[in-house]
Design a protein around this motif. Structure first.
Motif, short mmCIF file in Angstrom:
data_model
loop_
_atom_site.label_atom_id
_atom_site.label_comp_id
_atom_site.label_asym_id
_atom_site.label_seq_id
_atom_site.Cartn_x
_atom_site.Cartn_y
_atom_site.Cartn_z
N PRO A 49 38.66 -2.03 42.58
CA PRO A 49 37.22 -2.16 42.61
C PRO A 49 36.82 -3.15 43.83
O PRO A 49 35.75 -2.71 44.41
CB PRO A 49 36.72 -3.15 41.22
N MET B 180 36.87 -5.60 37.40
CA MET B 180 35.33 -5.23 37.41
C MET B 180 34.81 -6.77 37.51
O MET B 180 33.72 -6.91 38.07
CB MET B 180 34.78 -4.34 36.56
N ALA C 36 40.34 2.80 31.86
CA ALA C 36 39.83 2.53 33.13
C ALA C 36 38.69 3.55 33.34
O ALA C 36 37.60 2.84 33.97
CB ALA C 36 40.85 2.49 34.59
N ASN D 218 39.68 -5.29 32.63
CA ASN D 218 38.50 -5.64 33.13
C ASN D 218 38.40 -6.80 33.95
O ASN D 218 37.06 -6.94 34.50
CB ASN D 218 37.53 -5.85 31.83
N ASN E 181 35.60 4.15 40.87
CA ASN E 181 36.89 3.66 40.34
C ASN E 181 37.02 4.45 39.21
O ASN E 181 38.56 4.58 38.88
CB ASN E 181 36.69 2.21 40.02
N ALA E 182 36.42 5.22 38.45
CA ALA E 182 36.78 5.94 37.07
C ALA E 182 37.27 7.12 37.40
O ALA E 182 38.23 7.66 36.65
CB ALA E 182 35.60 5.93 36.48
N ASN F 7 44.58 -1.57 39.36
CA ASN F 7 43.65 -1.87 38.45
C ASN F 7 42.80 -3.12 38.85
O ASN F 7 41.61 -3.12 38.64
CB ASN F 7 44.45 -2.09 37.13
N SER G 20 31.59 -1.49 32.01
CA SER G 20 31.53 -2.77 32.81
C SER G 20 30.42 -2.82 33.79
O SER G 20 30.02 -3.97 33.99
CB SER G 20 32.82 -3.14 33.36
N SER H 249 36.00 2.00 30.99
CA SER H 249 35.54 0.91 31.15
C SER H 249 34.75 0.53 32.39
O SER H 249 34.23 -0.37 32.50
CB SER H 249 36.72 -0.45 31.13
N SER H 250 35.26 1.22 33.58
CA SER H 250 34.66 1.09 34.93
C SER H 250 33.18 1.28 34.97
O SER H 250 32.27 0.17 35.24
CB SER H 250 35.28 2.01 35.71
N THR I 44 30.70 1.68 42.78
CA THR I 44 32.13 1.18 42.75
C THR I 44 32.73 1.55 41.24
O THR I 44 33.83 2.16 41.26
CB THR I 44 32.13 -0.32 42.86
N GLY I 45 31.80 1.54 40.27
CA GLY I 45 32.27 1.81 38.92
C GLY I 45 32.54 3.24 38.75
O GLY I 45 33.80 3.68 38.32
#
Length: 448
Positions: free
Chosen positions: A280, A52, A168, A49, A297-298, A276, A175, A171-172, A293-294
């Motif tokens: 991001p 992010m 990821a 994390n 990224n996911a 990782n 986060s 959490s992306s 972005t999240g």
């Protein structure tokens, strides 16, 4: 006869109950695997994390790309230093108590990262996080080897390690939402991120003391006949292995095969680690919002999670490890080359997706192959050593080198060291002689 009933084939009697093997493995997998996957999910959410959090934190703490890479790499340096001792201590204290200690300590450190105020404090907390988490992954690999016969291991390890891309994927966007809590209760969004996501391993660590057993003989939730069958099967396969059996750690470190395995693992580990932390920021540079972005990224992690499980199953069914490890590594290297050569954001993103999918599909067959190469007391130190060296190379050396190149030359050459390392890993893999005779699958090996 009812129209919905399928006639039984002549000469085939119905099995009055599921086979002992099938029922045992189903019961073991349902009891152990989901909990360990959830634990590993918590570990990787808190390990990754930082990528992010950097979208806000780097500016607050005044971190340059090189400083950010250094702080991120200290996790892996501590991980390297404490990995083997932690795994050996687990053998002394037992998996149940030692895994609980690991999860509780890393949860507390992860939450404490919310209160860093400068580069020095961040470096200290990342080092402590690595020291706290060290030994968890190789400890679980060793633990799974005490519960699952060899013909199940690639799919089981693949399912377990699917927690890495799944972490990821989950959490992306989570986060990104936590970052939008910026200002609530006087805390920045990145502080809420560390506090909320550090709570999960803390709770799981307490649960570990009640849910895990150290061996089949201690599993009161297994009937006596299933406990006896499983213990005999694991013991028999241990005697069959023709792998490295060095009792001395010094002699083990002189084994060339161990260092080849570490080089192979370093290529995939470095690719996953660097992306990782940096992906991001690469995606944000395309002009995406924090939430976009999240989500971007996911996406590759969602695909990687599915591919990882299916590829591990295919490796088990064919009982083939080398090419099931090599093909994902080739995909990883091809993706890195595409990311280096592409100029349009779409091409760069496609290359990043290929790299992540390859780096995670690699893991199940590789660790099944490695578990077969190591046996006896060498397994605890050997698995931990391979994992520790790969984390040091990927998370220490390559991560810092990529950060320095990003600061000096921009994104263009930052991934070049990864591509070179993948090439070296492929050469090492193709020249590796495992010396392991894989047991044939039992009659119920399709139980999982």
């Amino acid at each position: 006869m009812s129209a919905n009933r399928v006639p039984r084939a002549p000469g085939r009697a119905a099995d009055p109950r599921p086979s002992l093997e099938r029922e045992t493995m189903r019961r073991v997998s349902r009891r152990i695997l989901p909990f360990l996957i959830l634990c590993y999910l918590g570990a990787f959410i808190n390990r990754g994390n930082l990528g992010m959090a950097a979208l806000q934190m780097n500016q607050d703490l005044g971190l340059s790309p090189a400083m950010f890479s250094l702080a991120g790499s200290l996790f892996f340096i501590a991980y390297f230093l404490f990995e083997v001792p932690s795994n050996l201590l687990m053998q002394r204290f037992g998996a149940r108590r030692w895994l609980a200690r690991i999860m509780i300590s890393w949860g507390l450190v992860a939450m404490g990262t919310a209160f860093v105020r400068d580069m020095g404090a961040l470096c200290a907390m990342r080092f402590l996080l690595g020291a706290a988490e060290a030994g968890f992954f190789p400890g679980v690999i060793l633990y799974l080897g005490n519960w699952f016969p060899a013909a199940y291991q690639a799919r089981i390890i693949g399912m377990f390690m699917a927690a890495i891309p799944a972490s990821a994927f989950l959490s992306s966007p989570l986060s990104a939402l936590l970052l939008q809590m910026d200002g609530a209760a006087g805390l920045r969004g990145w502080q809420w991120l560390f506090l909320a996501e550090g709570l999960l391993p803390l709770l799981l660590g307490c649960s570990c003391l009640f849910l895990l057993a150290d061996s089949a003989q201690q599993a009161r939730w297994l009937p006596q006949d299933q406990r006896a069958w499983l213990a005999q099967r694991i013991a028999r396969e241990s005697r069959m292995r023709a792998g490295i059996r060095h009792e001395s750690l010094a002699r083990l470190l002189r084994e060339p095969r161990l260092w080849r395995l570490a080089l192979i693992c370093s290529a995939a580990s470095a690719s996953g680690t660097v992306l990782n932390l940096w992906q991001p920021q690469i995606l944000k540079s395309f002009g995406a919002s924090v939430m976009q972005t999240g989500l971007l990224n996911a996406a590759p992690y969602a695909v990687a999670t599915v591919v990882m499980v299916l590829w591990g199953r295919h490796s088990d069914r064919s009982l083939e490890r080398r090419w099931h490890t090599a093909i994902p590594l080739l995909l990883c290297g091809a993706g890195l080359c595409l990311s280096l050569l592409a100029r349009a954001p779409g091409g760069i993103y496609a290359g990043l997706c290929m790299t992540l999918i390859g780096s995670y599909a690699f893991k199940g067959p590789f660790w099944a192959m490695t578990s077969g190469c190591l046996s006896g007391r060498a397994a605890a130190a050997g698995i931990a050593g391979v994992n520790a060296v790969s984390n040091l190379v990927g998370g220490g050396l390559i991560l810092n080198l990529s950060g320095w190149l990003r600061e000096q030359r921009g994104d263009g050459l930052a991934l070049a060291p990864l591509a070179l390392l993948c090439g070296l890993g492929i050469l090492a893999l193709l020249s590796l002689r495992t010396g392991v005779a894989q047991p044939r699958p039992g009659p119920a090996d399709e139980a999982l």
